[in-house]
Write an enzyme that holds these catalytic residues in place. Structure first.
Site, PDB file in Angstrom:
ATOM      1  N   ASP A 368       0.872  -1.171   0.000  1.00 29.66           N
ATOM      2  CA  ASP A 368       0.000   0.000   0.000  1.00 29.66           C
ATOM      3  C   ASP A 368       0.918   1.232   0.000  1.00 29.66           C
ATOM      4  O   ASP A 368       2.110   1.120   0.298  1.00 29.66           O
ATOM      5  CB  ASP A 368      -0.873  -0.043   1.257  1.00 29.66           C
ATOM      6  CG  ASP A 368      -1.750   1.180   1.393  1.00 29.66           C
ATOM      7  OD1 ASP A 368      -2.345   1.577   0.383  1.00 29.66           O
ATOM      8  OD2 ASP A 368      -1.830   1.735   2.500  1.00 29.66           O
ATOM      9  N   ASP A 560      -1.619  -0.987   6.035  1.00 28.57           N
ATOM     10  CA  ASP A 560      -1.795  -0.489   7.398  1.00 28.57           C
ATOM     11  C   ASP A 560      -3.235  -0.125   7.739  1.00 28.57           C
ATOM     12  O   ASP A 560      -3.528   0.178   8.889  1.00 28.57           O
ATOM     13  CB  ASP A 560      -0.917   0.755   7.622  1.00 28.57           C
ATOM     14  CG  ASP A 560      -1.459   1.974   6.885  1.00 28.57           C
ATOM     15  OD1 ASP A 560      -1.529   3.042   7.506  1.00 28.57           O
ATOM     16  OD2 ASP A 560      -1.817   1.848   5.704  1.00 28.57           O
ATOM     17  N   ASP A 564      -7.075  -2.448   3.913  1.00 28.36           N
ATOM     18  CA  ASP A 564      -6.059  -3.422   3.497  1.00 28.36           C
ATOM     19  C   ASP A 564      -6.301  -4.810   4.083  1.00 28.36           C
ATOM     20  O   ASP A 564      -5.648  -5.779   3.665  1.00 28.36           O
ATOM     21  CB  ASP A 564      -4.660  -2.942   3.927  1.00 28.36           C
ATOM     22  CG  ASP A 564      -4.245  -1.663   3.226  1.00 28.36           C
ATOM     23  OD1 ASP A 564      -4.578  -1.514   2.037  1.00 28.36           O
ATOM     24  OD2 ASP A 564      -3.600  -0.817   3.865  1.00 28.36           O
TER      25      ASP A 564
END
Length: 666
Positions: A368, A560, A564
């Site tokens: 990410d 995080d 996700d």
């Protein structure tokens, strides 16, 4: 081990069974369903039973040590049935489950496994009068399993934590007035109110003129999204500005956040089952040992002049006892203990031993952006001023932005310092989706995006439109005077992290983000990331990872945020930034990076590879010593206690070998 399993139930193992406590490569505990169909935490009773499973092992160990001590001091009254009862009870406390497993597998047609081998070997030890050895063999196996279970505190909470982020009550319009009700009881078409700072519980169409929303729960991006009348607001977003009204467009169970939960559950179910190495090994090892023991007892009849069945049976049983994989069972987890300990020392938590193996097979790392490679905090990056003193420019910009609660406004005020406080601001007007208009010391000031200047007919440099970062333009009395770029700061070790991953043999580093694609591509180019995709929702990230896995890639995903969680769960190795990451990401991850440093991803791979090296050294050592003692046992040279000594020696060497991992520092 080449696969991982989190949810598929292995019929050979029971999570409450003391002979097979749940480890990293066994399924996650089953969760019950609550009334809204979400996963609920495991019952407290089940957690208590898990703790109580250690009690029989402790009692068995105490009885074994007591019995050995009484034998050593040749206590007169400790003999006969009393001695058998003490060792027998110690054996049943830990051995009954192993025997039950062996019997169950025999019924299923699965005869040769470690349970069968340990059962006949330990019962044989009792038959030849070696009670202490019979108990020790089975007890060492169970203790080894307990060690592996205790290597990592299984700190996963229920996936229900995702849904618990929504408010328990929503304010709904009923008969011309608003009242609080359970969001599950709100129907499509009803109108709800969302206060400033409140989290949206249901998807709906915005009826108010405008408001800004924190969309991090769904996109992972800290940049707020301004919604205008008629646009859809999704469950999980946070209203930042003012009291607004929504017309519900989806039921509670069909909301965006509920779909994220479903993605997590579905992704969990797709993960392949991992078999323990010892189980696979036992399928080959056990029948060979059993047939050799039978041959050792019977074949000498045809070659020995004076054949005494009991003598050869004794030798065969000694052979069986020696062949038990105790040292192997202990030496394998010991290596992983060292690896997990080394990782913890360096700020990484591996939630199970098999993830140390799996991470060595990763050839594709997917990350990410916000909060993983970047800080997730807005900062002023660049200031360009035209026809005005820079300090004056900063002061008037901050003075007007100080009247806003928008995170970008706060970043500008913080960057500008206190110089704006002496300025007099009046007539402040917010233009939805554009910016602010106000009067400062008699001058009309516009601060916002380029659309704001277009709205008021202020000309500006067209090259500004090519800037990919978030841009704040400023005009005074109808004249363009400059701009600021606002961006998320890249973490200090992000570039070196990508370089290290490539040097470790990772074939591709991929970045997936909910941010706009132009920003994502710029960061990817700066960090030398192989491929990058922007503008993604959680389901899009899942699809991208599924595509990679369909190509045979071993994927590690690092994120995080709540958004996700589904893809973290789906990846072969899911990793979460644990310092600032969301609880949902941390709980679903296999590896948690406590320091929030992307460079720790490479460190985790290095520790995994070093751990695998140590483990295989221990396995080869255990096999070698075991083979040597088996040969001695077959010729009647080695006794039972010599076999025990060989096992203890191997375990000690394995411990010393594993300790070397603790010296790894990053």
């Amino acid at each position: 081990m080449t696969e991982k399993d989190k949810n598929s139930k292995d019929p050979e193992f029971d999570s409450k069974d003391i002979t097979s406590p749940r480890t990293a490569d066994q399924p996650r505990p089953k969760t019950s369903k609550n009334e809204d169909g979400c996963c609920a935490p495991a019952p407290k009773k089940e957690q208590e039973e898990k703790k109580e499973s250690y009690l029989p092992t402790i009692i068995s160990l105490v009885l074994l040590l007591s019995g050995i001590s009484l034998d050593f001091f040749d206590v007169e009254w400790f003999n006969g049935y009393l001695r058998l009862a003490v060792f027998g009870f110690a054996y049943l406390l830990v051995g009954s489950k192993v025997i039950k497993h062996a019997a169950t597998n025999i019924v299923k047609g699965e005869v040769f496994n470690e349970f069968f081998l340990m059962s006949i070997a330990t019962i044989g030890a009792f038959y030849i009068g070696e009670f202490a050895e019979g108990v020790a063999v089975i007890l060492f196996y169970v203790i080894g399993e307990h060690f592996q279970e205790a290597a990592v505190a299984r700190s996963r909470r229920s996936i229900k934590a995702l849904i618990d982020n929504r408010p328990e009550k929503v304010t709904v319009q009923k008969n011309g007035k608003f009242e609080d009700v359970d969001p599950k009881n709100v129907n499509i078409g009803e109108i709800i109110q969302i206060k400033a700072g409140e989290k949206v519980a249901l998807d709906g169409e915005l009826l108010s003129e405008h408001s800004s929303f924190n969309t991090a729960a769904l996109t992972g991006e800290s940049k707020p999204d301004t919604k205008a009348k008629g646009e859809i607001v999704l469950a999980g977003m946070i209203n930042l500005d003012r009291l607004v009204e929504l017309k519900i467009t989806a039921a509670y169970e069909d909301s965006a956040l509920s779909k994220i939960l479903n993605l997590v559950e579905e992704a969990s179910g797709r993960k392949a089952k991992t078999q323990k190495f010892i189980t696979r090994f036992a399928k080959v090892y056990t029948p060979i040992v059993v047939f050799m023991a039978v041959a050792l007892a019977l074949v000498p009849y045809f070659f020995v002049e004076v054949y005494v069945f009991n003598d050869w049976l004794y030798r065969a049983l000694v052979f069986l006892v020696i062949s038990c994989p105790c040292a192997l069972v202990i030496s394998i987890p010991l290596g992983y203990f060292g690896g997990i300990g080394a990782a913890s020392k360096n700020g990484m938590l591996f939630k199970g031993a098999n993830f140390l193996d799996l991470i060595t097979e990763v050839d594709t790392v997917v990350m990410d952006k916000t909060g993983t490679l970047t800080e997730g905090v807005f900062q002023v990056q660049e200031v360009e001023v035209k026809g005005m003193d820079k300090n004056e420019f900063l002061a008037i910009t901050a003075a007007l932005e100080s009247k806003s609660t928008h995170p970008i406004a706060k970043a500008i005020v913080e960057f500008s310092g206190n110089t704006y406080k002496s300025l007099k601001v009046s007539g402040v007007e917010e233009i939805a989706g554009h910016g602010l208009k106000g009067v400062i010391d008699g001058n009309e000031v516009l601060v916002g995006n380029p659309k704001l200047l277009e709205k008021f007919g202020v000309a500006y440099d067209p090259q500004i439109d090519a800037i990919v970062e978030t841009i704040v333009v400023v005009a005074v009395d109808g004249q363009f005077v400059g701009y600021m770029t606002i961006a998320d700061k890249i973490k200090e070790d992000a570039a070196s992290a990508i370089q290290q991953l490539h040097s470790l043999g990772v074939k591709a580093v991929v970045m997936l983000s909910g941010d706009k694609d132009s920003i994502v591509q710029k960061i990817a180019k700066e960090l030398k990331i192989d491929r990058a995709f922007g503008g993604l929702l959680p389901q899009d990230k899942v699809s991208r990872v599924e595509e990679l896995q369909a190509q045979g890639k071993k994927v590690a995903f690092v994120g995080d945020g709540i958004n996700d969680a589904p893809v973290i769960t789906l990846a072969d190795v899911g990793m979460a930034m644990g310092g600032l990451g969301s609880d949902a990401a941390i709980e679903t991850a296999d590896v948690v990076i406590q320091t929030d440093q992307p460079s720790k991803i490479a460190a985790a791979i290095i520790i995994g590879k070093k751990t695998r090296q140590i483990v295989w050294q221990n396995i080869i050592l255990a096999f070698g010593v075991k083979a040597l003692v088996l040969i001695f046992g077959a010729f009647g040279v080695a006794s039972l206690w010599e076999a025990v000594f060989a096992d203890v020696g191997v375990a000690l060497l394995a411990i010393l070998n594993a300790v070397r991992l603790q010296r790894i520092n990053f």
